[in-house]
Design an enzyme around this catalytic site. Sequence first.
Site: not given
Length: 197
Positions: A132, A155, A163-164, A190
Amino acid sequence: MSTDQGVEQEMLPMDVEPKAPPRRATVEFRAPRPGPTRYTMMGSPVGELVLFGDGEALGGVLTAGKDDRARGFPEDWVSDPEPFTEAVRQLEAYFAGELREFDLPLAPAGTEWQLRVWAALTTIPHGETASYGELAAELGRPTASRAVGMANGRNPVSIIVPCHRVIGADGSLTGYAGGLDRKQFLLGLERRVSGAR
């Protein structure tokens, strides 16, 4: 001042690393088009997803939520899968490990600050994370990590606007509207895909 002195002053000290240039948002959001909100649902490895938008651009991708309770829809929403054919195709390719970057028109509804944060989320590369605080600094508001977190939590276009990929400053997984198990799944997917290439 001699030419040598001018060159010396332009050089960085040996112990200073040049900073990486700030990431640039590659997405442009547009305002939602007037008219009824259209929606469809699709299955996924993280549960049922609800896709909604204005018939031309995607306004949101929602998971069932932390408690997986049944979702109700506003009365003026229209069930219509046709506008979401490409979004569904890209999401299926993403979950299959075949797609790393989405290319869809997006029209999420939010404040100016929220839209700036959501655009910044799209700059975090597939398979990577940011804190953040890092996002706040890149947005020119280094003390606004809490405000970044609040916007991140609102979001509406989950997965596609990633946002993850935002984590705590200490590397811990922090809150995720869809639940931390889903966040962990998406990050793991990912990393596996990125590591396989």
